[in-house]
Design an enzyme around this catalytic site. Structure first.
Site, PDB file in Angstrom:
ATOM      1  N   PRO A 222       0.825  -1.217   0.000  1.00 37.51           N
ATOM      2  CA  PRO A 222       0.000   0.000   0.000  1.00 37.51           C
ATOM      3  C   PRO A 222       0.853   1.259   0.000  1.00 37.51           C
ATOM      4  O   PRO A 222       2.057   1.208   0.281  1.00 37.51           O
ATOM      5  CB  PRO A 222      -0.820  -0.134   1.289  1.00 37.51           C
ATOM      6  CG  PRO A 222      -0.040  -1.072   2.149  1.00 37.51           C
ATOM      7  CD  PRO A 222       0.675  -2.003   1.233  1.00 37.51           C
TER       8      PRO A 222
ATOM      9  N   GLY B 266       6.898   2.988   2.484  1.00 33.18           N
ATOM     10  CA  GLY B 266       8.330   3.187   2.340  1.00 33.18           C
ATOM     11  C   GLY B 266       8.973   2.399   1.219  1.00 33.18           C
ATOM     12  O   GLY B 266      10.168   2.108   1.292  1.00 33.18           O
TER      13      GLY B 266
ATOM     14  N   SER C 230     -13.916 -13.385  -0.653  1.00 32.50           N
ATOM     15  CA  SER C 230     -13.562 -13.554   0.763  1.00 32.50           C
ATOM     16  C   SER C 230     -14.654 -13.105   1.721  1.00 32.50           C
ATOM     17  O   SER C 230     -14.509 -13.288   2.936  1.00 32.50           O
ATOM     18  CB  SER C 230     -12.281 -12.770   1.069  1.00 32.50           C
ATOM     19  OG  SER C 230     -12.457 -11.393   0.828  1.00 32.50           O
TER      20      SER C 230
ATOM     21  N   LYS D 205      -5.351  -7.890   6.190  1.00 32.48           N
ATOM     22  CA  LYS D 205      -6.672  -7.963   6.811  1.00 32.48           C
ATOM     23  C   LYS D 205      -6.569  -8.042   8.330  1.00 32.48           C
ATOM     24  O   LYS D 205      -7.329  -7.375   9.056  1.00 32.48           O
ATOM     25  CB  LYS D 205      -7.429  -9.173   6.268  1.00 32.48           C
ATOM     26  CG  LYS D 205      -7.791  -9.073   4.795  1.00 32.48           C
ATOM     27  CD  LYS D 205      -8.458 -10.348   4.295  1.00 32.48           C
ATOM     28  CE  LYS D 205      -8.834 -10.246   2.832  1.00 32.48           C
ATOM     29  NZ  LYS D 205      -9.432 -11.490   2.316  1.00 32.48           N
TER      30      LYS D 205
END
Length: 841
Positions: free
Chosen positions: A379, A383, A729, A772
């Site tokens: 995401p 970094g 899911s 998650k």
């Protein structure tokens, strides 16, 4: 026919007034025409004339300053040159003007002006009666010739001496020699003076010389000066071996320039070519590239500078010699030092650090290792780009970043072919030219956001760049020769692999960069973010102190992200607010200092704050406002028909609420919340499984019937309706939500779940478990239900997260329902032992 010899000019001549130079008989000069009188002369005389006589005009030097020229006719020079206009070129941009190419014929004297407008017309008297002079200049003077013959012979010998100092291979020098051998002696002063470097004043004096004897006397010193200048230049070059070379002779345009600054200016291009040739030999490029450079250099030497291809070829050769064919940096292979540097630059990211140390270890054992091709997927704000820069520092290599977001032209990668106007190399070759070494660290940022257009597919162009079996001979369209990229360490970054073409993804080693836990964010904030923001805002730790409790409150209540980018912005807002207080405190101290005019005047300003300023929860609320995020899981699970799922997004994990309600109807199922086809199928699958097992689990409809859908409509909603949702899911979450609705029981408020379901009631594994679980941990969930076959993914979680959460690995829906409700779920005890629910996968 000799210039002027046997020529009879008209007695009435239109006059061209020029500031640019002096036209001598026998010379050809180009004049720019832009004054009104001269424009009318060209348009009404030269362009409309049909006979040869209409092209003969008089050229008069205008001694008036062109910057202060007026419309009044200036006082004309009495002597001019009659010439024939051999070329007229016109243009209307940026303003109308003409360019004339005029060859001088003979001298004339202005007798009287006949008219001044629209152009000057004058009565003229021809001065050069040259038919009497037919003595060849190569013969020695006789007694009858007297001083004139001696002067002409000496002038000829000086011209021959000058010719011997020049390069006969130059066409203009060869033409000069032919003129010396063929022209009558009376024409030599004018022709030679027009070809050597002389000032307009000296040419004007020669124009005013009416007798041949006077012309020779004025032209001979000019020729002697030119010879002495060349001798001095040769002597200077012989004393400097680095600059020793032949004396250049003539540039294009037909004017000899071998003296002082002008001669040096002409030599500049030759010097540059020699330097370029030397650079080509010193570049240590491969044999194929070396041959191409020599071929292009040979072509460039034969080109006139005015050709557009000359500049293109020169730019190409400059790029070829600037590329780092054999230049490289030495890798720093000290593994303990590398581990320390990586730990100092970045907290966590153990998998990435371990991969870099593995590369260093292998490089110690094998020096000819090809550069790996890594892809960091995670995401935003975790970094990925900064760790690439740290890797370059660790290895001691140059770093170059290429942003690929939105690139939709393959020429950005491979460059343009040199046949196109404005062609240039691609970003890969341009980056190598910038870093000047052949083993840098290349960061290909946002590789998942490449576009595609009519100009080609840049992702397909990257296949050659990122293939270790092909990139040793990468061919850029601009270079058209192979360049070795095998020593380059390529690092690509992406938020998701879903949009990366499979062929390109197959060539990269994918390393997942997961989001940070709250404890990791606290450590990152106090190690890196807060010191960085203090430095950027001119504050010190003695002026601002942010406790760890405040940092945790800021992370949980003011940010909800996988990375730390928003967190850093919040710290910046806190630092700006404190900077205002500190600056106001300094102003108060300055104004409270007693002066002679105000010995001890009291002020109503607030006293300066005590240092350091400590930020607590109250101050955080004053600076950043009310918290935008709250722990809302327990508050929303107050009615049956609500469950919490876990979802993965390119921005990290998120918690997902599923709400269901029922009303009287005909057994229809309504789905809302921008759902994709896979999620809609999961909802129908959950309804079918619950209806098939309604008796086992004591599920009823609104009137207590055994079929939950009989006389009942079901509405299933996924909040955040503006966000598109899809994926398998959410299957276990939908089953739990509907089971809660049909049974009238509440789902536990501290439980979140994820997993795909089948029609037999099995729970299948899903992806993104770490993201998650971290999202559930951020939201305050205490228990996570996940597929049994995803249990191995829990090893990637930080130890503190595994300690804080209870994990329930479920192989079937019976185990899911048993864990999701307090005290278990009716019917699960008997169903748990049924063999058909045991998965052998």
């Amino acid at each position: 026919m000799a210039p002027g010899g046997g020529i009879q000019i008209p007695s009435r001549l239109p006059l061209l007034l020029t500031h640019e130079g002096v036209l001598l008989p026998g010379s050809t000069v180009r004049f720019s025409v832009d004054s009104p009188r001269n424009m009318h002369l060209v348009s009404q005389r030269l362009l409309k004339g049909t006979s040869l006589r209409s092209t003969i005009i008089g050229v008069i030097p205008n001694t008036r300053d062109p910057d202060h020229d007026t419309d009044d006719l200036p006082s004309l020079h009495k002597i001019g040159t009659a010439g024939i206009a051999v070329q007229v070129v016109g243009s209307n941009w940026p303003k109308p003007h003409y360019t004339l190419l005029i060859t001088g014929l003979c001298r004339f004297r202005v007798s009287s002006l006949l008219k001044e407008r629209p152009f000057v017309l004058a009565e003229v008297e021809q001065l050069d009666k040259l038919e009497h002079y037919i003595t060849p200049v190569t013969e020695r003077a006789t007694a009858e010739d007297g001083d004139l013959g001696e002067l002409s012979y000496n002038f000829y010998q000086a011209a021959v001496k000058l010719l011997g100092m020049l390069d006969m291979s130059v066409p203009v020098v060869a033409k000069f020699k032919r003129l010396l051998d063929s022209l009558p002696r009376e024409t030599l002063p004018d022709v030679v003076a027009s070809m050597i470097r002389t000032s307009n004043k000296e040419k004007l004096q020669l124009l005013d010389a009416l007798t041949l004897e006077e012309r020779f006397k004025k032209a001979l010193p000019l020729l002697s000066r030119q010879i002495e200048g060349l001798k001095l230049l040769k002597k200077t070059r012989k004393s400097s071996p680095n600059n020793e070379k032949r004396v250049p002779s003539v540039r294009k345009g037909g004017v000899l320039r071998q003296f002082s600054r002008d001669e040096e200016a002409e030599d500049e291009d030759d010097d540059d070519t020699a330097v370029l040739e030397k650079k080509i030999h010193e570049a240590k490029m491969p044999e194929a590239a070396f041959k191409v450079c020599l071929k292009e250099l040979k072509r460039m030497k034969k080109m006139p500078q005015s050709m557009p291809e000359f500049a293109l070829t020169r730019n190409y050769l400059d790029l070829m010699v600037e590329l780092p064919w054999s230049r490289s940096t030495t890798d720093c292979l000290d593994i303990p030092a590398a581990r320390t540097l990586l730990d100092n630059d970045h907290y966590a990211m153990d998998k990435l650090k371990r991969r870099v140390l593995e590369y260093l270890a292998v490089r110690q054992l094998k020096t000819s290792l090809k550069g790996p091709i890594l892809c960091f997927v995670g995401p935003p704000g975790v970094g990925k780009t900064s760790v690439g820069r740290s890797i370059a520092r660790t290895l001691g290599r140059e770093f170059y970043r290429i942003s690929l977001g939105g690139v939709c032209d393959q020429s950005d990668i491979r460059g343009h072919r040199r046949t196109y106007v404005g062609s240039m190399p691609g970003r890969i070759i341009n980056g190598l030219k910038t870093v000047a070494v052949n083993n840098p660290v290349f960061l290909l940022d946002e590789v998942d956001k490449l576009g595609k257009s009519l100009q080609g597919d840049p992702a397909a162009a990257l296949l050659e760049v990122l293939d270790p079996e092909q990139n040793h001979s990468f061919t850029d369209h601009y270079l058209n020769v192979a360049f070795d990229l095998s020593q380059v360490l390529f690092i690509a970054t992406a938020n998701t692999t879903a949009t990366i073409p499979p062929a390109l993804l197959d060539r990269m080693e994918v390393l997942q960069v997961q989001g940070y836990t709250q404890e990791e964010k606290v450590e990152i904030a106090h190690r890196h973010l807060i010191p960085n923001q203090l430095e950027q805002h001119g504050l010190t730790p003695q002026q601002l102190h942010i406790p760890q409790d405040t940092t945790r409150a800021l992370i949980s209540s003011y940010t909800r992200e996988a990375g730390v980018r928003s967190l850093e912005r919040k710290f910046g807002a806190v630092c700006r607010a404190v900077a205002v207080k500190v600056a106001e405190g300094h102003g108060v101290i300055a104004t409270e200092a007693p002066t002679a005019e105000c010995p001890a005047q009291q002020t109503d300003k607030a006293a300066p704050p005590e240092m350091p300023i400590v930020i607590d929860s109250v101050a955080l609320k004053d600076i950043l406002g009310l918290p935008p995020f709250e722990m809302e899981v327990s508050e929303r699970l107050t009615l049956p028909g609500v469950a919490v799922g876990l979802a993965w997004t390119p921005l990290g994990g998120e918690i997902l609420f599923v709400e269901a309600s029922r009303m009287e109807g005909e057994g229809q199922l309504t789905l809302t919340g921008q759902l994709g086809d896979v999620m809609k199928e999961s909802a129908h699958l959950a309804i079918s499984w619950l209806r098939a097992n309604a008796k086992t689990y004591q599920l009823t409809n609104m009137v207590g019937g055994p079929d939950p859908l009989e006389g009942t409509d079901i509405h299933l909603h996924f909040p955040a309706g503006a966000v598109t949702k899809d994926g398998p899911s959410a299957g276990v979450t939908i089953v739990t939500c509907l089971a809660s609705l049909f049974s009238g029981r509440l789902v536990r408020s501290d439980v979140a779940m994820t997993g795909e379901i089948t029609l037999r009631g099995l729970v299948l594994p899903v992806g993104g478990i770490k993201d998650k679980v971290l999202a559930a941990h951020r939201a305050g969930v205490k228990c996570v239900i996940l597929p049994l076959r995803n249990k191995k993914d829990l090893e990637e979680l930080p130890a503190n997260v595994r300690a804080d959460l209870d994990f329930v690995p479920a192989a079937n829906l019976d185990q899911v329902l048993n864990a999701a409700f307090d005290g278990g779920f009716p019917g699960t005890a008997g169903a748990h032992t049924q063999p058909q629910l045991t998965s052998k996968l």
